[in-house]
Scaffold this motif. Structure first.
Motif, PDB file in Angstrom:
ATOM      1  N   HIS A  42       0.821  -1.212   0.000  1.00  0.00           N
ATOM      2  CA  HIS A  42       0.000   0.000   0.000  1.00  0.00           C
ATOM      3  C   HIS A  42       0.857   1.265   0.000  1.00  0.00           C
ATOM      4  CE1 HIS A  42      -2.238   3.339   1.880  1.00  0.00           C
ATOM      5  NE2 HIS A  42      -3.243   2.863   1.151  1.00  0.00           N
ATOM      6  N   SER A  43       0.420   2.275  -0.752  1.00  0.00           N
ATOM      7  CA  SER A  43       0.932   3.633  -0.540  1.00  0.00           C
ATOM      8  C   SER A  43      -0.246   4.545  -0.853  1.00  0.00           C
ATOM      9  CB  SER A  43       2.109   3.954  -1.482  1.00  0.00           C
ATOM     10  OG  SER A  43       1.640   4.163  -2.798  1.00  0.00           O
ATOM     11  N   SER A  44      -0.220   5.766  -0.308  1.00  0.00           N
ATOM     12  CA  SER A  44      -1.387   6.618  -0.556  1.00  0.00           C
ATOM     13  C   SER A  44      -1.462   7.009  -2.033  1.00  0.00           C
ATOM     14  CB  SER A  44      -1.406   7.827   0.371  1.00  0.00           C
ATOM     15  OG  SER A  44      -0.176   8.460   0.308  1.00  0.00           O
ATOM     16  N   ALA A  45      -0.309   7.080  -2.717  1.00  0.00           N
ATOM     17  CA  ALA A  45      -0.334   7.384  -4.164  1.00  0.00           C
ATOM     18  C   ALA A  45      -1.033   6.259  -4.935  1.00  0.00           C
ATOM     19  CB  ALA A  45       1.089   7.584  -4.674  1.00  0.00           C
ATOM     20  N   ARG A  46      -0.784   5.016  -4.538  1.00  0.00           N
ATOM     21  CA  ARG A  46      -1.428   3.880  -5.218  1.00  0.00           C
ATOM     22  C   ARG A  46      -2.927   3.863  -4.951  1.00  0.00           C
ATOM     23  NH1 ARG A  46       3.284  -0.803  -4.299  1.00  0.00           N
ATOM     24  NH2 ARG A  46       4.769   0.288  -5.656  1.00  0.00           N
ATOM     25  N   GLU A  47      -3.271   4.088  -3.677  1.00  0.00           N
ATOM     26  CA  GLU A  47      -4.695   4.093  -3.321  1.00  0.00           C
ATOM     27  C   GLU A  47      -5.429   5.185  -4.097  1.00  0.00           C
ATOM     28  OE1 GLU A  47      -5.484   4.355   0.905  1.00  0.00           O
ATOM     29  OE2 GLU A  47      -7.511   5.113   0.535  1.00  0.00           O
ATOM     30  N   SER A  48      -4.815   6.359  -4.177  1.00  0.00           N
ATOM     31  CA  SER A  48      -5.530   7.465  -4.813  1.00  0.00           C
ATOM     32  C   SER A  48      -5.586   7.297  -6.342  1.00  0.00           C
ATOM     33  CB  SER A  48      -4.961   8.797  -4.327  1.00  0.00           C
ATOM     34  OG  SER A  48      -4.387   9.508  -5.342  1.00  0.00           O
ATOM     35  N   LEU A  49      -4.543   6.718  -6.938  1.00  0.00           N
ATOM     36  CA  LEU A  49      -4.613   6.388  -8.366  1.00  0.00           C
ATOM     37  C   LEU A  49      -5.713   5.342  -8.617  1.00  0.00           C
ATOM     38  CD1 LEU A  49      -3.618   6.278 -11.319  1.00  0.00           C
ATOM     39  CD2 LEU A  49      -1.847   4.649 -10.580  1.00  0.00           C
ATOM     40  N   GLY A  50      -5.754   4.323  -7.783  1.00  0.00           N
ATOM     41  CA  GLY A  50      -6.766   3.270  -7.938  1.00  0.00           C
ATOM     42  C   GLY A  50      -8.173   3.826  -7.830  1.00  0.00           C
TER      43      GLY A  50
END
Ligand code: HEC
Ligand code: HEC
Length: 331
Positions: A42-50
């Motif tokens: 998890h990273s917040s960049a991945r979560e927000s892109l997803g």
């Protein structure tokens, strides 16, 4: 309340006034964090892109269907329909399942034919009856939207924009879709007043006479397994993948019961309209009575008081979740 009607769950002596022992309660305790796989941490960049991809209708060939069209957060990540509507408003063969709590689920889809959240999303994307967007076209299309470049760079700096990172980002976001704390959780943590006496009796029935916990077990209330509960439609479910296994014919994945009173209609075919009807269905021992039907679905002989108690319990599984903020889509 005496132990007379609740006697069947009293395995140990610490059951106390609720009639449900501590060992049983412990089985329903929520985990403290969300599991993410090593190769897609998890990273917040991945979560927000997803999240951005999840809500972007440009992921479909027609530009009008996003994942959220069918998995609508306002409807507990499903669509409120008996069966999903795809391209041309044509009904798909099965109902849209909720996306709640899938980080803990091993096999995806009603028949378990998909082995991870990462691989699952390729199916609705590519399917001509759903988003109609083959992987090559999707990558080419996203590359033409300048705003996406920076988002992929931040989320997967080594990998960049590819179909693999599209599906990884979607999966990361999906793993963060978790039902919040419900009255039932507060009761499990020891807040006795969080449930009414009727709901506590319902929980005892759930674990006892009504046999529900044989399949709806653990904090998500699912065993992640597949069963034929006796719905009379012709869909073979997991049986189409494993035709030689008798008990898997007409078997479908046990759904979570979190927020279940907000997710009607029910079952893989959307054939049961209300929770009252679901309880009635189980009380009668299912409808189809095929050789494949699970042993634990059999006539229960519940009284009307017991059915009402069971319903009270099911309603305590609903959490007051926060509103989902829609992402601003890159242009
Ligand atoms: C047209 C409606 C529709 C769209 C659009 C759609 N889905 Fe679904 N989704 C469904 C249906 C119907 C199923 C069940 C299919 C089955 O089990 O055969 C499903 C199943 C799933 C599951 C499995 C859930 C479980 O409990 O195993 C996941 C995960 C999922 N969808 C994610 C997505 C993602 C991510 C997208 C966007 C890329 C998406 N869906 C787009 C209708 C849709
Ligand atoms: C043998 C395992 C088994 C038992 C016992 C069982 N269930 Fe289920 N339950 C399932 C499966 C599998 C499904 C999905 C069936 C389908 O769609 O074909 C399901 C579906 C449901 C649904 C619909 C959820 C949704 O999202 O569509 C509810 C509600 C439910 N069960 C409640 C109960 C209750 C209450 C009991 C006890 C009276 C119970 N179940 C007993 C396995 C079981």
């Amino acid at each position: 309340m005496t132990c007379l009607t609740l006697g069947f769950v009293l395995a140990s002596q610490d059951a106390g006034a609720s009639g449900v022992d501590q060992a049983t309660r412990k089985l329903y305790k929520r985990p403290s964090g969300i599991p993410f796989p090593k190769d897609n941490a998890h990273s917040s960049a991945r979560e927000s892109l997803g999240k951005t991809l999840f809500f972007d209708p440009r992921l479909s060939g027609s530009n009008w269907l996003s994942c959220a069209t069918c998995h609508n957060p306002g409807l507990d990540w499903t669509d409120g329909l008996p069966r999903a509507l795809g391209v041309g408003m044509k009904p798909l063969p099965r109902r849209t399942p909720t996306l709640l709590n899938l980080a803990w689920s091993e096999l995806m889809l009603w028949d378990g034919r998909s082995h991870s959240l990462e691989s699952q999303s390729l199916e609705p994307l590519a399917s001509e009856s759903e988003m109609n967007m083959p992987p090559e076209n999707l990558v080419a299309k996203l590359r033409k939207i300048p705003g996406y470049g920076a988002l992929f760079e931040a989320a997967y700096p080594e990998e960049g924009l590819s179909i693999a990172t599209v599906t990884k980002a979607l999966a990361t976001f999906e793993r963060t879709i978790v039902s919040g704390t419900a009255p039932f959780d507060r009761w499990i943590q020891g807040e006795e007043k969080a449930l009414t006496p009727a709901a506590v009796r319902g929980f005892a029935l759930f674990n006892g006479k009504a046999l529900c916990s044989r399949c709806h077990s653990g904090w998500r209330l699912t065993d992640d397994s597949f069963h034929d509960i006796g719905l009379p439609d012709a869909d073979l479910g997991r049986g189409a993948i494993l035709p030689d296994v008798e008990i898997l014919q007409h078997a479908f994945k046990t759904p979570t019961l979190r927020n279940v009173d907000r997710r009607a209609p029910y079952m893989h075919d959307g054939s049961i309209a209300t929770l009252v009807d679901v309880i009635e269905f189980y009380d009668q021992g299912g409808k189809a009575r095929r050789l494949s039907q699970a042993e634990d679905v059999r006539p229960l002989g519940l009284t009307s008081q017991e059915k009402a108690d069971l319903l009270s319990f099911l309603k305590t599984l609903t959490s007051a979740d926060k509103s989902v903020v829609l992402p601003i889509l890159p242009r």
